[in-house]
Design a protein around this motif. Structure first.
Motif, PDB file in Angstrom:
ATOM      1  N   ASP A 122       0.813  -1.215   0.000  1.00 11.77           N
ATOM      2  CA  ASP A 122       0.000   0.000   0.000  1.00 11.77           C
ATOM      3  C   ASP A 122       0.848   1.267   0.000  1.00 11.77           C
ATOM      4  O   ASP A 122       0.343   2.343  -0.319  1.00 11.77           O
ATOM      5  N   THR A 123       2.115   1.159   0.373  1.00 12.76           N
ATOM      6  CA  THR A 123       2.992   2.334   0.363  1.00 12.76           C
ATOM      7  C   THR A 123       3.162   2.878  -1.053  1.00 12.76           C
ATOM      8  O   THR A 123       2.876   4.059  -1.306  1.00 12.76           O
ATOM      9  N   PRO A 124       3.604   2.065  -2.022  1.00 13.90           N
ATOM     10  CA  PRO A 124       3.674   2.591  -3.389  1.00 13.90           C
ATOM     11  C   PRO A 124       2.297   2.859  -3.980  1.00 13.90           C
ATOM     12  O   PRO A 124       2.151   3.742  -4.834  1.00 13.90           O
ATOM     13  N   LEU A 125       1.280   2.121  -3.535  1.00 15.34           N
ATOM     14  CA  LEU A 125      -0.071   2.358  -4.056  1.00 15.34           C
ATOM     15  C   LEU A 125      -0.528   3.775  -3.732  1.00 15.34           C
ATOM     16  O   LEU A 125      -1.095   4.467  -4.591  1.00 15.34           O
ATOM     17  N   LEU A 126      -0.278   4.236  -2.511  1.00 14.02           N
ATOM     18  CA  LEU A 126      -0.652   5.604  -2.141  1.00 14.02           C
ATOM     19  C   LEU A 126       0.145   6.622  -2.944  1.00 14.02           C
ATOM     20  O   LEU A 126      -0.404   7.611  -3.450  1.00 14.02           O
ATOM     21  N   PHE A 127       1.451   6.391  -3.059  1.00 11.90           N
ATOM     22  CA  PHE A 127       2.297   7.338  -3.794  1.00 11.90           C
ATOM     23  C   PHE A 127       1.872   7.435  -5.256  1.00 11.90           C
ATOM     24  O   PHE A 127       1.693   8.536  -5.798  1.00 11.90           O
ATOM     25  N   PHE A 128       1.689   6.298  -5.903  1.00  8.78           N
ATOM     26  CA  PHE A 128       1.348   6.330  -7.326  1.00  8.78           C
ATOM     27  C   PHE A 128      -0.097   6.779  -7.559  1.00  8.78           C
ATOM     28  O   PHE A 128      -0.411   7.293  -8.634  1.00  8.78           O
ATOM     29  N   THR A 129      -0.967   6.621  -6.563  1.00 10.45           N
ATOM     30  CA  THR A 129      -2.313   7.190  -6.675  1.00 10.45           C
ATOM     31  C   THR A 129      -2.227   8.710  -6.714  1.00 10.45           C
ATOM     32  O   THR A 129      -2.867   9.365  -7.547  1.00 10.45           O
ATOM     33  N   ALA A 130      -1.430   9.277  -5.816  1.00  9.41           N
ATOM     34  CA  ALA A 130      -1.251  10.731  -5.802  1.00  9.41           C
ATOM     35  C   ALA A 130      -0.607  11.211  -7.105  1.00  9.41           C
ATOM     36  O   ALA A 130      -1.021  12.229  -7.684  1.00  9.41           O
ATOM     37  N   LEU A 131       0.396  10.484  -7.585  1.00  8.00           N
ATOM     38  CA  LEU A 131       1.062  10.866  -8.831  1.00  8.00           C
ATOM     39  C   LEU A 131       0.114  10.720 -10.022  1.00  8.00           C
ATOM     40  O   LEU A 131       0.103  11.568 -10.932  1.00  8.00           O
ATOM     41  N   PHE A 132      -0.681   9.667 -10.031  1.00  8.65           N
ATOM     42  CA  PHE A 132      -1.654   9.452 -11.100  1.00  8.65           C
ATOM     43  C   PHE A 132      -2.660  10.597 -11.149  1.00  8.65           C
ATOM     44  O   PHE A 132      -2.967  11.127 -12.234  1.00  8.65           O
ATOM     45  N   LEU A 133      -3.163  11.009  -9.991  1.00  6.89           N
ATOM     46  CA  LEU A 133      -4.125  12.117  -9.952  1.00  6.89           C
ATOM     47  C   LEU A 133      -3.476  13.425 -10.392  1.00  6.89           C
ATOM     48  O   LEU A 133      -4.107  14.244 -11.079  1.00  6.89           O
ATOM     49  N   TYR A 134      -2.226  13.627 -10.005  1.00  5.75           N
ATOM     50  CA  TYR A 134      -1.524  14.853 -10.423  1.00  5.75           C
ATOM     51  C   TYR A 134      -1.360  14.890 -11.945  1.00  5.75           C
ATOM     52  O   TYR A 134      -1.642  15.911 -12.591  1.00  5.75           O
ATOM     53  N   LEU A 135      -0.927  13.777 -12.533  1.00 11.83           N
ATOM     54  CA  LEU A 135      -0.754  13.740 -13.988  1.00 11.83           C
ATOM     55  C   LEU A 135      -2.096  13.807 -14.712  1.00 11.83           C
ATOM     56  O   LEU A 135      -2.200  14.415 -15.783  1.00 11.83           O
ATOM     57  N   TYR A 136      -3.120  13.189 -14.121  1.00 14.58           N
ATOM     58  CA  TYR A 136      -4.454  13.261 -14.724  1.00 14.58           C
ATOM     59  C   TYR A 136      -4.946  14.707 -14.747  1.00 14.58           C
ATOM     60  O   TYR A 136      -5.527  15.165 -15.740  1.00 14.58           O
ATOM     61  N   LYS A 137      -4.696  15.427 -13.674  1.00 11.04           N
ATOM     62  CA  LYS A 137      -5.069  16.849 -13.618  1.00 11.04           C
ATOM     63  C   LYS A 137      -4.365  17.627 -14.730  1.00 11.04           C
ATOM     64  O   LYS A 137      -4.983  18.431 -15.440  1.00 11.04           O
ATOM     65  N   GLN A 138      -3.065  17.373 -14.888  1.00 12.57           N
ATOM     66  CA  GLN A 138      -2.315  18.048 -15.951  1.00 12.57           C
ATOM     67  C   GLN A 138      -2.848  17.652 -17.327  1.00 12.57           C
ATOM     68  O   GLN A 138      -2.953  18.486 -18.237  1.00 12.57           O
TER      69      GLN A 138
END
Length: 557
Positions: A122-138
Motif C-alpha cells: 500500500d505504500t507505493p499504491l498511495l504514492f502512485f495514486t497521488a502521482l496518477f491524480l496529479y498527472l491526470y489533472k495536468q
C-alpha cells in the motif's frame, strides 16, 4: 511542478522525512515486511501474493543501506513524495496560509502516517495514486503525448504495486467518459499494458497462481454482520481517526462544478466505498484495502477547510491531538515498555537470536509460517524455509527454489507442537515454540496431483484416478510417500484430513520417475463431517505433515 513551495512547507516536509528515516532505522520489521524482504532476495516479475513493486523497493533501498533502513528507505521517499504531490493537487493560493493544517490533516491519518516508513504494497499504491491524480489533472488541462505516456507509466506502476490499482484507474476514467473517444487516453492505456506485459507473462508461466489464490483458493468463513459489514463500516471511520466527521463532511459537501479533478476524486472515493461495502457481504474487508480513499478525501477536506473556518478550526484541534497520540505510538513501536501491549515490531531480534543460538545456525524449517521463516532469515542471515501443510495456505516458499537449498541438510524443524522435541524457545507474546533436529531433510512439496474426472462426485471418490507429476530431477521412492485427502467446507476451510490407505499404483516401478507422471487409483475414505464441499490432495514425505499437492477441487453434492 511549476510552483514555489512555502518555506514552512519545506521545513515540515523535511522534518517528516527525517522522522520517517529515524523510525525506519530503529523500528524492527513487521512480519509482512520481512516477507517482502524475502521477495527481494530474488527479483522477479511477480510473486505468489503480490506484483513485484514492493520487492523492487526493498532491493533499491538495500543498495544504499543494510538492515531495517535498507528495507524502508524507498518508502520514506515515497511517503514524503505523497505529501508533496497532494499539496500540488490544490491550486488555491490561500493554501499557503494553512500549511500546518495540511500536515496535521495528513499526519493524523494513521495508515497514511505508517506508510510513510513501513514497506508494504500500500505504500507505493498511495504514492502512485497521488502521482496518477496529479498527472491526470495536468492531462485534462494541457494534454499532450508526453503526459499520456506519463499517465500510462504510472497506471502500470499502480497495478505493479497492488492489483487494487485497477480500481483506481477504472473509477477515475469512469468520471470522464469522454476519454473513450480520446486518442491520447488510448495511448496511455497502450503504454500501461505494454509495461505490464512482463507481469502478465509471468502469471501465465505460473498458472496465474496469484489471481487463483486471491479469487478462488483463499479461505473464507460464514457471513458475520459484526465482523464483515459492521467491521467494514468501522474501518471507514478508523482510516481517518479523530478527523472522520470532517473528512466525510467534506466528501458529502463537495461539488465538482465542471472541475474534472474534483469529479475524479469523488468517483474514486465513492467508488471504493461502494465496491468494498458490497464486498463486505462476502468477505472480511481489511482496513488497508480502503486506505486509498485517504488520498482523494484528504484533498477534498483540505479544500473544504480553506473556505470553512469552523472546519479549519476543528481539523487543527483534532489534528494536534491525533499527532500527539500517533507520535507516542511511533515511540512505542520502538520501545515496547511504553504500553502493556505486544506488537509485531517488538522482540523479533531477541527470539531470532535465541533460536539461532539454540540450533547453532543450521537451516530452520518453520511449519506453516512463511512470516516467521522470513523474519528468521532477515535477522539471522541463515537459510530458512516454510513447510506448508493442508492446514494453511501456500505462499512464496511454495514456488521459489528455497526447498532445494536445504535438501539433504541437517535442519531444525520448528512448529507450535513437535512430538519428541529437542528444543524450545519463547516469543515475546509468551508463545512457546518447539523444534526438533532432522539429520537429512527431504521434502517434495512440488509433487503435483491432478484429477481428470471433474466435476467430482462422492461416487468418484470410491475409485479416484490421480495423475501424480514429479517435477524434480530425481526419482522418488514411492514408499517414502503417503497420500492424504483434506476435506474442506464450503468456505474452503479444512475440517478433516484422512490418509488414503488403498492406493493402486499403475506402474510397477518402486519409484516416481523424475519429470514424469504416474497414475494412481485410490479409494478415498469418506468424510465423517457431512458439511464437505471441496477436497484437496496432499502428500506426506518421510513422516512430515501432508502438504498441499493439488488445487482445491469442488465436490458436487
Amino acid at each position: 511542478m511549476g510552483q514555489k513551495f512555502p518555506r514552512l512547507f519545506l521545513i515540515l516536509l523535511g522534518l517528516f522525512f527525517i522522522l520517517n528515516i529515524l523510525q525506519a532505522a530503529f523500528t524492527e520489521l513487521l512480519f509482512d515486511e520481512a516477507y517482502y524482504w524475502y521477495y527481494a532476495q530474488q527479483l522477479a516479475w511477480g510473486y505468489f501474493d503480490h506484483p513485484p513493486m514492493v520487492a523492487l523497493m526493498v532491493r533499491l533501498g538495500e543498495i544504499a543501506f543494510e538492515g531495517e533502513l535498507g528495507v524502508r528507505l524507498v518508502s520514506c521517499f515515497m511517503g514524503a513524495g505523497t505529501f508533496l504531490l497532494l499539496w500540488c493537487l490544490i491550486d488555491y493560493p490561500k493554501k499557503r496560509q494553512y500549511v500546518i493544517h495540511f500536515f496535521l490533516l495528513l499526519f493524523s491519518m494513521a495508515l497514511v502516517n505508517a506508510y510513510g516508513f513501513f514497506t508494504l504494497p500500500d505504500t507505493p499504491l498511495l504514492f502512485f495514486t497521488a502521482l496518477f491524480l496529479y498527472l491526470y489533472k495536468q492531462f485534462t488541462e494541457k494534454r499532450g503525448v508526453a503526459l499520456a505516456i506519463g499517465l500510462g507509466l504510472v497506471m502500470a506502476a499502480l497495478v505493479y504495486s497492488k492489483y487494487h490499482g485497477v480500481l483506481i484507474i477504472l473509477f477515475v476514467f469512469a468520471s470522464n467518459w469522454r476519454l473513450i473517444k480520446d486518442a491520447l487516453a488510448w495511448v496511455a492505456v497502450a503504454v500501461s499494458l505494454l509495461c505490464f506485459a512482463p507481469h502478465l507473462f509471468w502469471l501465465a508461466q505460473n498458472d496465474f497462481i496469484t489471481i487463483n489464490y486471491h479469487l478462488f483458493e483463499r479461505p473464507n468463513h460464514a457471513y458475520n454482520f459484526s465482523e464483515f459489514t459492521l467491521g467494514y463500516l468501522l474501518n471507514l471511520v478508523l482510516v481517518f481517526g479523530l478527523l472522520f466527521p470532517w473528512a466525510y463532511q467534506a466528501l458529502f459537501k463537495s461539488r465538482s462544478n465542471g472541475d474534472m479533478l474534483i469529479k475524479a476524486l469523488q468517483y474514486l472515493s465513492y467508488g471504493f466505498i461502494l465496491f468494498f461495502f458490497l464486498s463486505s457481504f462476502t468477505k472480511r474487508v481489511q482496513t488497508q484495502w480502503i486506505v486509498v480513499i485517504c488520498i482523494p478525501i484528504a484533498v477534498l477536506t483540505f479544500k473544504h477547510l480553506l473556505t470553512n473556518q469552523n472546519t479549519a478550526k476543528w481539523v487543527f484541534r483534532m489534528g494536534v491531538i491525533s499527532t500527539l497520540i500517533l507520535m507516542y505510538a511511533r515511540v512505542w513501536l520502538v520501545n515496547d515498555r511504553l504500553l502493556p501491549i505486544y506488537f509485531e515490531t517488538h522482540g523479533n531480534k531477541n527470539w531470532v537470536g535465541q533460536l539461532k543460538s539454540e540450533i547453532n545456525g543450521i537451516p530452520a524449517v518453520f511449519q506453516n509460517s512463511y512470516r516467521r521463516a522470513s523474519m528468521y532469515a532477515f535477522y539471522s542471515g541463515s537459510a530458512s524455509f516454510s513447510l506448508n501443510t493442508t492446514e494453511k495456505r501456500q505462499n512464496q516458499f511454495t514456488i521459489d527454489d528455497s526447498e532445494s537449498r536445504i535438501q539433504g541438510k541437517k535442519i531444525a524443524y520448528i512448529a507450535k507442537n513437535v512430538e519428541g522435541h529437542d528444543f524450545e524457545y519463547s516469543k515475546c507474546d509468551g508463545t512457546v515454540i518447539q523444534g526438533k533436529f532432522i539429520p537429512s531433510f527431504r521434502s517434495y512439496r512440488r509433487l503435483w496431483c491432478t484429477v481428470p474426472d471433474t466435476p467430482l462426485t462422492k461416487e468418484h471418490l470410491k475409485n479416484l484416478e490421480i495423475a501424480l507429476y514429479n517435477p524434480y530431477q530425481e526419482d522418488i521412492f514411492r514408499k517414502d510417500l503417503d497420500l492424504y485427502v483434506a476435506y474442506l467446507n464450503k468456505y474452503k476451510e479444512p475440517i478433516e484430513l484422512k490418509k488414503m490407505e488403498r492406493c493402486n499404483w499403475q506402474n510397477e516401478s518402486p519409484y516416481v520417475k523424475a519429470e514424469d507422471t504416474c497414475l494412481i487409483k485410490c479409494a478415498i475414505p469418506p468424510p465423517e463431517d457431512k458439511n464437505v464441499h471441496y477436497i484437496r490432495l496432499g502428500i506426506s514425505e518421510h513422516g512430515l505433515k501432508a502438504g498441499i499437492n493439488s488445487k482445491t477441487l469442488k465436490l458436487e453434492q
